[in-house]
Design a protein around this motif. Sequence first.
Motif, PDB file in Angstrom:
ATOM      1  N   TYR A   1      -1.184 -31.125   1.503  1.00  0.00           N
ATOM      2  CA  TYR A   1      -1.369 -30.090   2.521  1.00  0.00           C
ATOM      3  C   TYR A   1      -1.088 -28.693   1.982  1.00  0.00           C
ATOM      4  O   TYR A   1      -0.779 -27.780   2.746  1.00  0.00           O
ATOM      5  N   GLY A   2      -1.145 -28.523   0.653  1.00  0.00           N
ATOM      6  CA  GLY A   2      -0.899 -27.223   0.036  1.00  0.00           C
ATOM      7  C   GLY A   2       0.557 -26.817  -0.017  1.00  0.00           C
ATOM      8  O   GLY A   2       0.875 -25.686  -0.374  1.00  0.00           O
ATOM      9  N   VAL A   3       1.439 -27.731   0.342  1.00  0.00           N
ATOM     10  CA  VAL A   3       2.879 -27.427   0.358  1.00  0.00           C
ATOM     11  C   VAL A   3       3.397 -27.326  -1.075  1.00  0.00           C
ATOM     12  O   VAL A   3       3.122 -28.196  -1.901  1.00  0.00           O
TER      13      VAL A   3
ATOM     14  N   VAL B   1      22.548 -30.195  -0.297  1.00  0.00           N
ATOM     15  CA  VAL B   1      21.752 -28.993  -0.506  1.00  0.00           C
ATOM     16  C   VAL B   1      20.280 -29.382  -0.682  1.00  0.00           C
ATOM     17  O   VAL B   1      19.961 -30.267  -1.473  1.00  0.00           O
ATOM     18  N   ALA B   2      19.436 -28.706   0.073  1.00  0.00           N
ATOM     19  CA  ALA B   2      17.992 -28.926   0.005  1.00  0.00           C
ATOM     20  C   ALA B   2      17.299 -27.579  -0.135  1.00  0.00           C
ATOM     21  O   ALA B   2      17.876 -26.534   0.176  1.00  0.00           O
ATOM     22  N   VAL B   3      16.078 -27.612  -0.605  1.00  0.00           N
ATOM     23  CA  VAL B   3      15.225 -26.435  -0.570  1.00  0.00           C
ATOM     24  C   VAL B   3      14.033 -26.781   0.310  1.00  0.00           C
ATOM     25  O   VAL B   3      13.412 -27.836   0.146  1.00  0.00           O
ATOM     26  N   ILE B   4      13.755 -25.890   1.257  1.00  0.00           N
ATOM     27  CA  ILE B   4      12.621 -26.036   2.155  1.00  0.00           C
ATOM     28  C   ILE B   4      11.527 -25.092   1.653  1.00  0.00           C
ATOM     29  O   ILE B   4      11.817 -23.928   1.351  1.00  0.00           O
ATOM     30  N   THR B   5      10.291 -25.570   1.547  1.00  0.00           N
ATOM     31  CA  THR B   5       9.179 -24.724   1.117  1.00  0.00           C
ATOM     32  C   THR B   5       8.066 -24.742   2.147  1.00  0.00           C
ATOM     33  O   THR B   5       7.922 -25.705   2.904  1.00  0.00           O
TER      34      THR B   5
ATOM     35  N   GLY C   1       7.768 -28.493   2.981  1.00  0.00           N
ATOM     36  CA  GLY C   1       8.339 -29.395   1.988  1.00  0.00           C
ATOM     37  C   GLY C   1       9.849 -29.416   2.092  1.00  0.00           C
ATOM     38  O   GLY C   1      10.477 -28.398   2.384  1.00  0.00           O
ATOM     39  N   VAL C   2      10.432 -30.587   1.868  1.00  0.00           N
ATOM     40  CA  VAL C   2      11.887 -30.771   1.867  1.00  0.00           C
ATOM     41  C   VAL C   2      12.242 -31.362   0.509  1.00  0.00           C
ATOM     42  O   VAL C   2      11.702 -32.396   0.129  1.00  0.00           O
ATOM     43  N   HIS C   3      13.129 -30.702  -0.212  1.00  0.00           N
ATOM     44  CA  HIS C   3      13.489 -31.113  -1.567  1.00  0.00           C
ATOM     45  C   HIS C   3      14.997 -31.329  -1.648  1.00  0.00           C
ATOM     46  O   HIS C   3      15.762 -30.419  -1.347  1.00  0.00           O
ATOM     47  N   ILE C   4      15.414 -32.515  -2.059  1.00  0.00           N
ATOM     48  CA  ILE C   4      16.838 -32.842  -2.203  1.00  0.00           C
ATOM     49  C   ILE C   4      17.241 -32.489  -3.631  1.00  0.00           C
ATOM     50  O   ILE C   4      16.667 -33.008  -4.594  1.00  0.00           O
TER      51      ILE C   4
ATOM     52  N   VAL D   1       7.084 -34.229   2.387  1.00  0.00           N
ATOM     53  CA  VAL D   1       6.227 -33.264   3.063  1.00  0.00           C
ATOM     54  C   VAL D   1       6.212 -33.692   4.515  1.00  0.00           C
ATOM     55  O   VAL D   1       6.042 -34.877   4.831  1.00  0.00           O
ATOM     56  N   CYS D   2       6.443 -32.710   5.392  1.00  0.00           N
ATOM     57  CA  CYS D   2       6.559 -33.001   6.824  1.00  0.00           C
ATOM     58  C   CYS D   2       5.596 -32.130   7.630  1.00  0.00           C
ATOM     59  O   CYS D   2       5.407 -30.955   7.319  1.00  0.00           O
TER      60      CYS D   2
END
Length: 174
Positions: free
Chosen positions: A112-114, A29-33, A78-81, A125-126
């Motif tokens: 980058y303001g993410v 499960v990840a959260v993308i922002t 943003g990708v958060h594990i 951050v991608c």
Amino acid sequence: MTAPTGLGTSRAAAPDLLRSVFRQHAAGVAVITAPGARPAGFTATSLTSVAAEPPLVSFGISTGASSWPAVSEAGHIGVHILGEHQQELAATFARSGADRFAAPTSWRSGPYGVPVLDGVLAWLVCEVVARVPAGDHRIVLGRVVEGDPAVHPGPAGQSRPLLYHQGRFNALRD
């Protein structure tokens, strides 16, 4: 063409078949922002490591999702594990109509303001390099530009990942 015998009851391909089969597949499960006038974010179980050189990840997002407009415009995401102690955070970012960045969600503006979530197991951050049409979704490809691979343990020093299986959030069992 008929299905070979001895394989059980098969069903014709349809959205409910896909959902039923993938309920059997455990996923991280990840959260993308995504940044914006109002930051956006959502819970994802489709996160995939694509390549090491260059470092690429991908995830899927519905074009009907409330976060899609921000993700469709974002230059960086943003990708958060998530850790097993973050079931409520995962539920918040999965809930339609929720103010996902309001308390108790703890976050800050990162590279980058993410929006970068605090207390996650790890984050990236991608730079968005492609948005590929895939039915009613888009597959977003991101090139990793920054991150924190350090494990940020939850209560009692736990640092195990949160999983999604059978339609609910789960933890690894010993």
